[in-house]
Design a protein around this motif. Structure first.
Motif, PDB file in Angstrom:
ATOM      1  N   SER A   4    -100.396 -24.966  49.033  1.00 13.22           N
ATOM      2  CA  SER A   4    -101.270 -23.784  47.360  1.00 13.22           C
ATOM      3  C   SER A   4    -102.346 -24.578  46.381  1.00 13.22           C
ATOM      4  CB  SER A   4    -100.369 -23.200  47.277  1.00 13.22           C
ATOM      5  OG  SER A   4     -99.457 -22.199  48.248  1.00 13.22           O
ATOM      6  N   PRO A   5    -103.329 -24.915  46.337  1.00 15.66           N
ATOM      7  CA  PRO A   5    -104.093 -25.797  45.197  1.00 15.66           C
ATOM      8  C   PRO A   5    -103.603 -24.919  44.316  1.00 15.66           C
ATOM      9  CG  PRO A   5    -105.340 -24.169  47.316  1.00 15.66           C
ATOM     10  CD  PRO A   5    -104.320 -23.919  46.857  1.00 15.66           C
ATOM     11  N   TRP A   6    -103.293 -25.394  43.353  1.00 13.72           N
ATOM     12  CA  TRP A   6    -103.863 -25.692  41.389  1.00 13.72           C
ATOM     13  C   TRP A   6    -104.631 -25.535  41.224  1.00 13.72           C
ATOM     14  CZ3 TRP A   6    -101.416 -20.874  39.993  1.00 13.72           C
ATOM     15  CH2 TRP A   6    -100.591 -19.980  40.672  1.00 13.72           C
ATOM     16  N   GLN A   7    -104.749 -27.178  40.874  1.00 15.50           N
ATOM     17  CA  GLN A   7    -105.208 -28.456  39.781  1.00 15.50           C
ATOM     18  C   GLN A   7    -106.829 -29.432  40.529  1.00 15.50           C
ATOM     19  OE1 GLN A   7    -103.110 -28.764  36.532  1.00 15.50           O
ATOM     20  NE2 GLN A   7    -102.857 -26.818  35.998  1.00 15.50           N
ATOM     21  N   LEU A   8    -106.937 -29.603  39.816  1.00 12.75           N
ATOM     22  CA  LEU A   8    -107.697 -31.076  40.596  1.00 12.75           C
ATOM     23  C   LEU A   8    -108.075 -32.483  38.959  1.00 12.75           C
ATOM     24  CD1 LEU A   8    -110.041 -29.859  42.581  1.00 12.75           C
ATOM     25  CD2 LEU A   8    -109.601 -30.877  43.575  1.00 12.75           C
TER      26      LEU A   8
ATOM     27  N   CYS B  63    -109.910 -42.114  41.172  1.00 13.14           N
ATOM     28  CA  CYS B  63    -109.442 -40.865  42.249  1.00 13.14           C
ATOM     29  C   CYS B  63    -109.455 -39.389  41.860  1.00 13.14           C
ATOM     30  CB  CYS B  63    -108.492 -41.451  43.020  1.00 13.14           C
ATOM     31  SG  CYS B  63    -108.681 -43.295  43.617  1.00 13.14           S
ATOM     32  N   TYR B  64    -109.969 -38.949  42.622  1.00 16.66           N
ATOM     33  CA  TYR B  64    -109.903 -37.363  42.715  1.00 16.66           C
ATOM     34  C   TYR B  64    -108.281 -37.546  43.283  1.00 16.66           C
ATOM     35  CZ  TYR B  64    -113.722 -34.566  40.989  1.00 16.66           C
ATOM     36  OH  TYR B  64    -114.876 -33.669  39.901  1.00 16.66           O
ATOM     37  N   TYR B  65    -107.805 -36.433  42.663  1.00 18.77           N
ATOM     38  CA  TYR B  65    -106.397 -35.464  43.060  1.00 18.77           C
ATOM     39  C   TYR B  65    -105.823 -33.933  43.168  1.00 18.77           C
ATOM     40  CZ  TYR B  65    -104.529 -40.475  43.152  1.00 18.77           C
ATOM     41  OH  TYR B  65    -104.282 -42.225  42.965  1.00 18.77           O
TER      42      TYR B  65
ATOM     43  N   GLU C 241     -89.210 -28.709  53.234  1.00 19.89           N
ATOM     44  CA  GLU C 241     -87.768 -29.616  51.769  1.00 19.89           C
ATOM     45  C   GLU C 241     -87.796 -30.646  51.747  1.00 19.89           C
ATOM     46  OE1 GLU C 241     -86.255 -27.132  51.128  1.00 19.89           O
ATOM     47  OE2 GLU C 241     -87.199 -25.986  51.780  1.00 19.89           O
ATOM     48  N   PRO C 242     -88.020 -31.494  50.571  1.00 16.19           N
ATOM     49  CA  PRO C 242     -88.020 -29.962  49.381  1.00 16.19           C
ATOM     50  C   PRO C 242     -89.327 -29.801  48.824  1.00 16.19           C
ATOM     51  CG  PRO C 242     -88.159 -32.288  48.576  1.00 16.19           C
ATOM     52  CD  PRO C 242     -87.786 -32.612  50.117  1.00 16.19           C
ATOM     53  N   ALA C 243     -89.139 -28.411  49.107  1.00 16.77           N
ATOM     54  CA  ALA C 243     -90.742 -27.754  48.123  1.00 16.77           C
ATOM     55  C   ALA C 243     -90.630 -28.261  46.999  1.00 16.77           C
ATOM     56  CB  ALA C 243     -90.648 -25.944  48.199  1.00 16.77           C
ATOM     57  N   GLY C 244     -92.099 -27.952  46.599  1.00 16.10           N
ATOM     58  CA  GLY C 244     -91.997 -28.441  45.021  1.00 16.10           C
ATOM     59  C   GLY C 244     -93.239 -29.089  45.015  1.00 16.10           C
ATOM     60  N   ILE C 245     -94.006 -29.526  43.847  1.00 14.51           N
ATOM     61  CA  ILE C 245     -95.220 -29.716  43.182  1.00 14.51           C
ATOM     62  C   ILE C 245     -95.644 -31.484  43.969  1.00 14.51           C
ATOM     63  CG2 ILE C 245     -96.712 -30.348  41.287  1.00 14.51           C
ATOM     64  CD1 ILE C 245     -94.840 -28.282  39.658  1.00 14.51           C
ATOM     65  N   ARG C 246     -97.329 -31.686  44.423  1.00 17.75           N
ATOM     66  CA  ARG C 246     -97.321 -32.647  45.433  1.00 17.75           C
ATOM     67  C   ARG C 246     -98.467 -32.726  44.821  1.00 17.75           C
ATOM     68  NH1 ARG C 246     -92.560 -32.080  45.931  1.00 17.75           N
ATOM     69  NH2 ARG C 246     -91.488 -32.764  48.168  1.00 17.75           N
ATOM     70  N   ASN C 247     -99.058 -34.361  45.322  1.00 16.55           N
ATOM     71  CA  ASN C 247    -100.716 -34.540  44.968  1.00 16.55           C
ATOM     72  C   ASN C 247    -101.425 -35.168  46.040  1.00 16.55           C
ATOM     73  OD1 ASN C 247    -100.411 -37.581  44.530  1.00 16.55           O
ATOM     74  ND2 ASN C 247     -98.962 -36.848  43.165  1.00 16.55           N
ATOM     75  N   TYR C 248    -102.123 -35.141  46.428  1.00 15.92           N
ATOM     76  CA  TYR C 248    -103.490 -35.805  47.338  1.00 15.92           C
ATOM     77  C   TYR C 248    -104.393 -35.721  47.147  1.00 15.92           C
ATOM     78  CZ  TYR C 248     -99.841 -31.880  49.420  1.00 15.92           C
ATOM     79  OH  TYR C 248     -98.436 -31.530  50.036  1.00 15.92           O
ATOM     80  N   ARG C 249    -104.371 -37.455  47.224  1.00 12.70           N
ATOM     81  CA  ARG C 249    -106.030 -37.893  47.398  1.00 12.70           C
ATOM     82  C   ARG C 249    -107.404 -37.051  48.601  1.00 12.70           C
ATOM     83  NH1 ARG C 249    -106.383 -44.349  46.902  1.00 12.70           N
ATOM     84  NH2 ARG C 249    -108.945 -43.851  47.386  1.00 12.70           N
ATOM     85  N   VAL C 250    -108.126 -36.498  47.570  1.00 13.19           N
ATOM     86  CA  VAL C 250    -109.019 -36.097  48.315  1.00 13.19           C
ATOM     87  C   VAL C 250    -110.051 -36.944  48.873  1.00 13.19           C
ATOM     88  CG1 VAL C 250    -110.768 -34.719  47.695  1.00 13.19           C
ATOM     89  CG2 VAL C 250    -109.312 -34.298  45.884  1.00 13.19           C
ATOM     90  N   ASP C 251    -110.152 -37.674  48.709  1.00 11.38           N
ATOM     91  CA  ASP C 251    -111.313 -38.672  49.224  1.00 11.38           C
ATOM     92  C   ASP C 251    -110.574 -38.996  50.887  1.00 11.38           C
ATOM     93  OD1 ASP C 251    -109.307 -40.237  48.069  1.00 11.38           O
ATOM     94  OD2 ASP C 251    -110.481 -41.932  49.228  1.00 11.38           O
ATOM     95  N   ARG C 252    -109.153 -38.840  51.111  1.00 14.43           N
ATOM     96  CA  ARG C 252    -108.438 -39.099  51.919  1.00 14.43           C
ATOM     97  C   ARG C 252    -108.404 -38.119  52.903  1.00 14.43           C
ATOM     98  NH1 ARG C 252    -103.795 -43.653  49.696  1.00 14.43           N
ATOM     99  NH2 ARG C 252    -105.379 -45.155  49.602  1.00 14.43           N
TER     100      ARG C 252
END
Length: 319
Positions: free
Chosen positions: A169-173, A179-181, A190-201
């Motif tokens: 579920s995306p919320w912010q960039l 780098c963009y995240y 599990e565990p559920a929660g807030i995560r970050n992902y590099r957009v160029d990957r």
């Protein structure tokens, strides 16, 4: 009187000539404007040029006239100043996540916002730490899809660098360390929660029809605070860490942690200490070591122990 061919496009063509061929150092007089119009198969009388320029001025275009020898007309104001375009070009060139091909296309489009003469000054080369630029050709499409999903409140699915598929579920960039995240809520595992992902990957970003989740988690979410406690965006267990620093590092600590922490000077004035929340990771330990002994972790005991273990391992490797 010559046949007035192409009169419907004459005003637009005249504007484009002024945009491309003039600036404060490069002026065009009326005979030159007539000649340039004729080169595009548009015949014009000299008297009509004055009227056309008045029309463009009435539409809000800042066309100035310098009288006298060597004088002429030029477009004095543009959407972007040359200095602003240079700054944008530098940002594009410096970004390691924008591919060389995409950089070239973006800069070419920026050149269209100034005169041809000024455009030659936009062919600049800026490098960041000698690092190569990304070879990702889909970054712009990924960013666009993620913005659409965030605005629509929808989930997304994408393939990530490890070859696996993520549904989040995306919320912010966020833009961090060049780098963009994507900042997202994940509850696939599990565990559920807030995560970050590099957009160029990411690749094959798809906006889904499902409404995004994580509203409660993001209700009080503080992005600047999140960025401060994640070193190079790596996660880890969160601790309230006390750092003791030499006095000359005050500005460096403010740059990293902002104005919120209370810096407490010690009696001798040579050191200060403060508490901050940190997601402790090897990247955090590396950051501490990078100050060459000027930063000490004084609490908690678990983080001090982790730093000792890394220091011991490094010492053994380099005996």
């Amino acid at each position: 009187m010559p046949k007035q061919e192409g009169q419907k496009s004459k005003l637009l063509t005249l504007l484009r000539i002024l945009e491309q061929k003039t600036d404060e150092e490069h002026l065009l007089n009326v005979p030159q404007l007539v000649e340039l119009l004729e080169q595009q198969d548009i015949l014009a009388e000299r008297k009509s040029i004055y009227s056309d320029i008045d029309t463009l001025r009435s539409l809000g275009y800042d066309i100035q006239l310098r009288r006298g020898r060597g004088g002429g007309y030029w477009l004095a104001s543009r959407t972007f100043e040359l200095s602003e375009l240079k700054l944008l070009v530098d940002a594009v060139q410096a970004s390691k996540v924008v591919s060389a091909r995409t950089s070239s296309k973006l800069i070419h489009k920026l050149e269209a916002l100034c005169s041809d003469y000024e455009g030659t000054q936009l062919q600049r080369q800026v490098y960041v730490d000698g690092r190569p630029k990304s070879d990702s050709h889909t970054l712009l499409y990924s960013i666009d899809a993620l913005h659409s999903a965030i605005n629509a409140g929808r989930m997304v699915r994408f393939r990530y660098k490890d070859g696996g598929t993520r549904t989040v579920s995306p919320w912010q960039l966020a833009w961090e360390n060049g780098c963009y995240y994507l900042i997202a809520y994940q509850d696939e595992k599990e565990p559920a929660g807030i995560r970050n992902y590099r957009v160029d990957r990411m690749s094959s970003v798809t906006v889904l029809g499902d409404a995004r989740r994580g509203k409660a988690e993001f209700r009080q979410f503080d992005l600047p605070a999140y960025l401060r406690k994640h070193f190079n965006m790596f996660g880890g267990p969160e601790y309230r860490v006390t750092l003791r620093c030499t006095a000359d590092l005050e500005s460096a600590m403010r740059d990293r942690f902002g104005k919120t922490p209370l810096f407490v000077p010690e009696e001798d004035g040579a050191y200060f200490h403060f508490d901050v929340p940190v997601c402790v990771s090897p990247q955090f330990y590396g950051w501490v070591c990078g100050f060459g002994g000027k930063v000490e972790v004084t609490a908690p005991a678990e983080v001090r122990q982790g730093l000792r273990e890394i220091a011991k391992k490094l010492a053994e490797m380099h005996q």
